[in-house]
Design an enzyme around this catalytic site. Structure first.
Site, mmCIF file in Angstrom:
data_model
loop_
_atom_site.group_PDB
_atom_site.id
_atom_site.type_symbol
_atom_site.label_atom_id
_atom_site.label_comp_id
_atom_site.label_asym_id
_atom_site.label_seq_id
_atom_site.Cartn_x
_atom_site.Cartn_y
_atom_site.Cartn_z
ATOM 1 N N GLU A 192 41.522 47.489 28.231
ATOM 2 C CA GLU A 192 42.899 47.394 28.208
ATOM 3 C C GLU A 192 43.311 46.814 26.658
ATOM 4 O O GLU A 192 44.076 45.701 26.571
ATOM 5 C CB GLU A 192 43.262 46.431 29.157
ATOM 6 C CG GLU A 192 43.409 46.740 30.576
ATOM 7 C CD GLU A 192 43.909 45.770 31.642
ATOM 8 O OE1 GLU A 192 43.830 44.745 31.485
ATOM 9 O OE2 GLU A 192 44.327 46.407 32.690
ATOM 10 N N GLU A 263 41.549 51.417 37.382
ATOM 11 C CA GLU A 263 42.043 50.507 38.219
ATOM 12 C C GLU A 263 43.303 50.745 39.016
ATOM 13 O O GLU A 263 44.266 50.584 38.558
ATOM 14 C CB GLU A 263 42.314 49.135 37.139
ATOM 15 C CG GLU A 263 41.126 48.905 36.582
ATOM 16 C CD GLU A 263 41.110 47.269 35.901
ATOM 17 O OE1 GLU A 263 42.310 46.635 36.154
ATOM 18 O OE2 GLU A 263 40.391 47.058 35.063
#
Length: 835
Positions: A192, A263
């Site tokens: 991320e 995710e």
């Protein structure tokens, strides 16, 4: 650049001449794959396009004896890939000193995944966030000269590359990558990074390029991915994180990369002070169906099993329990209906596999809320449809190819043959359950003893400095606690003379927590929050003429795990003063301060059998004192199921079982609903001795363990809640060689109940056919109820491991009379107990 891209595509689409063998332990399946490649539609494993359902299970958040159970439950839930991070600070807590033992045995975990017939996505990171202490980065990294984390910084890149290389080489040595015959089919570098990239400006952009090139150069033979990284360099695949990537993901940054969802958050991680957080099974199922309807290829549930942050492994203010609302709860038990409703959506999507991967996609938008997506191959019977009602409150009847289909609000119906609804995301036809915490009959005969921490003054401290030292730097992640002490002199004229007026001690802290003493007496505690770590502390204090002592026990609740420039984070007291003196404010920040890392009990290891005998224990005091160690022994709870401890009546501290830390407790930090965020704490069975066990608790607040309980945990309350207009269970059909057909004689809704292995239904606690309401464990009768329901369920289910009851009005309505014809669509609710 285009020539480079073409070469990259060629490299990934050339078969790697090696073999992967995946044998399913105990289940007779044997899968062989020769390579892992990709194009814009999907990943190829052994040259075959695959639809992949992945679940995150983090090996350090459970114990090795739990791993086979967790993996078996995942496989039975339709999972075919296990995703895990690699936890750098767990494996290299001190520079050059590595630990791959116990629940840090990464190789053992990956081999077990392969034995259970599943693939692996290895998220090497090595920054992982994950609500894990320091985001996985070891503390010693912070003390490397001139280091700046996660950017184009030579010291950081040097250490990052060394660790990534070590992990990759370990996997190669154990032959765990797919081309070697192992289960690892994807690897991830970084995590991320788009969130912080701008903060580093050009050094962020160049770092992304460096990280990708470094990873690819390791030649692991499987694709690399970067999650939430829109500019992931070729050949690295950019992937999505979020709750609804089917709608929020802009897609891969190149048309020849597949759509991967790393995710899909099954709930929300919890921090101390949070109220309960849930995400419904229906919403997750909708997101999954939507994702594959729009061309998605791999979805990963984060988390599929959250587990436990043992010891001091949670990040700042995160609870010891992690993602308990996942399909497998903290204890590894199936959380129903989430586990089974997602199992069923996997089955429904797999019934559509050939058409999704081999058909032509088409979308028909009917209006703002309704659409039909199909995959069809002309000239064949290959055709699947995903009919969507995106309205959040209104049901809809949608006509598709001459047939009307009813859809509840915010739902998707899946039709593997463009005719038959086998699954609706909003209609749960699988089992429900309720978790029970039951007081152990053998383990709660406690005989508590106590040992108090001494409150230090300025004498015999470990180090001194003319101001309070920064807490993270002082602790070096070796303890949650550090003492700060100083003294000051007051003359008779300094103290207020007006009755009822006292001086005030003022402390400004960068966080996280504090217990403050003046002249050995507790004057109060204070803490920050996850969102605001800093806090001010003000208390009136009784001072004396002459020497006064201030002793502050400052604490951390984990290290930060996210954001830019993590190496520049601070905690601990920064300003200390005495105000409202006759002579004004006395700033003692620049006094001589004594410092000591850790607690005396920690140094003595009083939580272990060996260390416990070194302390002078005494019976419980009628008046509890702060900073007290408590110990007792208890008999191992009966049974073989999960065990927990409920910390009712306690405040804040830590817990150990037989010398092993089961994490932090913080019962006094209440959520907005007036309850602790976490009250029960997992005791793994492997932490227990065969008979006798040592329990030690460190408690910061003046509270005693008079209400603590050892509990057995189960999900033996199982339920079904089925309506007459629900579809049959998806397992009523199969698709073989392009032939889709039912395999059961009755195609209609059924109540299905199944106890855990080895248990049978012993009691029917609730049964109603009509309009019951509530949830599993809390059903209530409505205005309509078929009197014969309880008798029918007793007859069909008692004494059995499994049972099923069709929703047939003729069965429930005695003498053919409907007791409430005004209820057009009736519901069957059943609650039973297994034993």
């Amino acid at each position: 650049m285009e020539q480079t891209n073409n070469m990259t595509r060629t490299l990934f689409l050339v078969a790697l001449l090696s073999t992967i063998v995946v044998a399913t332990h105990g289940h007779g399946r044997h899968m062989t794959a020769h390579n892992v490649t990709y194009d814009g539609k999907s990943l190829f494993i052994n040259g075959r396009r695959e639809l992949l359902f992945s679940g995150s299970i983090h090996y350090p958040r459970s114990t090795p004896d739990m791993w086979p159970i967790l993996l078996d439950n995942a496989r039975r839930g339709g999972i075919n890939v296990i995703q895990t991070y690699v936890f750098w600070n767990a494996h290299e807590p001190q520079q050059g000193q590595f630990n791959f033992e116990g629940n840090y045995d990464l190789v053992k975990f990956i081999k077990l995944v392969q034995e259970h017939g599943m693939f692996v996505t290895l998220r090497v990171g090595p920054f992982i966030q994950a609500e894990w202490n320091h985001g996985g980065l070891p503390y010693w990294l912070k003390e490397v000269p001139d280091i700046i984390f996660r950017c184009d910084n030579e010291p950081y890149k040097q250490h990052m590359q060394a660790f990534v290389t070590k992990i990759v080489q370990m996997m190669k040595d154990e032959k765990l990558f797919a081309p070697q015959g192992g289960p690892i089919v994807l690897a991830q570098i970084e995590n991320e990074y788009n969130h912080v990239q701008r903060a580093y400006e050009e050094k962020g952009d160049s770092y992304v390029q460096w990280a990708a090139n470094m990873a690819v150069a390791l030649n692991v033979g499987v694709p690399w991915i970067m999650c939430k990284q829109t500019d992931a360099p070729d050949p690295v695949i950019n992937a999505c994180n979020g709750r609804h990537c089917g709608d929020t993901f802009s897609g891969p940054n190149k048309p020849y990369k597949p759509v991967i969802w790393t995710e899909n958050w099954t709930a929300q991680y919890r921090v101390h002070g949070d109220p309960p957080s849930q995400r419904s099974a229906e919403d997750i199922a909708f997101s999954v169906a939507r994702f594959f309807a729009k061309g998605g290829n791999l979805v990963n549930y984060y988390m599929y099993h959250g587990g436990t942050n043992f010891g001091r492994t949670s990040s700042e203010f995160s609870t010891t329990r992690y993602y308990d609302e996942a399909p497998l709860d903290e204890y590894g038990l199936e959380r129903e209906p989430k586990w089974s409703h997602l199992r069923d959506v996997h089955k429904a999507v797999l019934l559509c596999r050939k058409a999704i991967l081999g058909g032509d996609p088409n979308v028909e938008k009917l209006n703002e809320f309704h659409e039909i997506r199909t995959f069809e191959k002309l000239g064949t019977n290959l055709c699947v449809a995903f009919i969507t009602n995106n309205h959040t409150t209104d049901a809809a009847t949608i006509n598709f190819r001459g047939t009307n289909y009813f859809l509840p609000p915010y739902s998707i119906s899946i039709l593997p043959d463009c005719k038959t609804v086998v699954y609706n995301t909003q209609s749960i036809v699988s089992q429900h359950n309720s978790r029970n915490y039951e007081r152990s009959t053998t383990a709660n005969n406690f005989q508590w003893e106590m040992f108090n921490e001494a409150i230090p003054t300025t004498k015999k401290m470990d180090m001194y400095q003319n101001k309070p030292r920064e807490l993270f730097t002082l602790l070096k992640d070796t303890s949650d606690y550090a003492w700060y002490t100083t003294s000051f002199e007051l003359a008779p004229g300094d103290l207020p003379t007006k009755p009822g007026v006292l001086p005030i001690i003022h402390i400004e802290s960068n966080g996280h927590t504090m217990v403050a003493f003046v002249n050995g007496d507790l004057i109060g505690t204070a803490h920050g929050t996850h969102d605001k770590k800093t806090f001010d502390f003000n208390r009136p204090v009784q001072l004396r003429v002459g020497t006064n002592y201030i002793s502050i026990l400052a604490g951390t609740v984990g290290l930060p795990d996210s954001g830019a420039y993590m190496e520049h984070r601070y905690a601990g007291p920064k300003l200390v003063s005495i105000i409202a003196l006759n002579t004004g404010t006395l700033d003692i920040t620049t006094n001589l301060w004594g410092h000591r890392v850790g607690l005396k009990g920690e140094g003595m290891k009083v939580f272990s059998d060996e260390g416990s005998i070194r302390a002078k224990w005494k019976p419980l005091s009628p008046v509890p004192r702060p900073l007290t160690w408590y110990r007792t022994r208890f008999v191992t709870p009966e049974g073989t199921g999960p065990v927990a401890i409920r910390m009712t009546g306690m405040g804040k501290g830590m817990m150990w079982i037989n010398g092993k830390s089961i994490g932090r407790h913080w019962m006094s930090f209440l959520s907005p609903i007036g309850k602790p965020t976490q009250s029960e704490f997992h005791i793994p069975r492997s932490f227990l001795n065969p008979q006798d066990n040592l329990l030690v608790i460190f408690e910061e607040e003046p509270l005693a363990p008079r209400q603590i309980e050892i509990l057995n945990v189960n999900r033996d309350t199982i339920c079904s809640f089925i309506a007459e207009n629900d579809p049959p269970n998806v397992n009523s059909w199969v698709s073989r060689r392009g032939n889709f057909h039912p395999i059961v004689p009755y195609l209609g809704p059924k109540a299905l109940l199944e106890c855990a292995p080895g248990k049978k239904i012993t009691t029917v606690e609730f049964a109603s056919f009509g309009n019951p309401s509530g949830s599993c464990g809390q059903y209530i009768l409505g205005t309509c109820n078929a009197i014969a329901t309880k008798q029918i369920v007793d007859q069909e289910c008692l004494g059995k491991e499994t049972c099923s009851i069709a929703l047939n009005r003729a069965i429930f309505n005695q003498n053919g009379a409907d007791p409430c014809p005004e209820i057009l669509v009736k519901t069957l609710a059943i609650q039973v107990r297994c034993y």
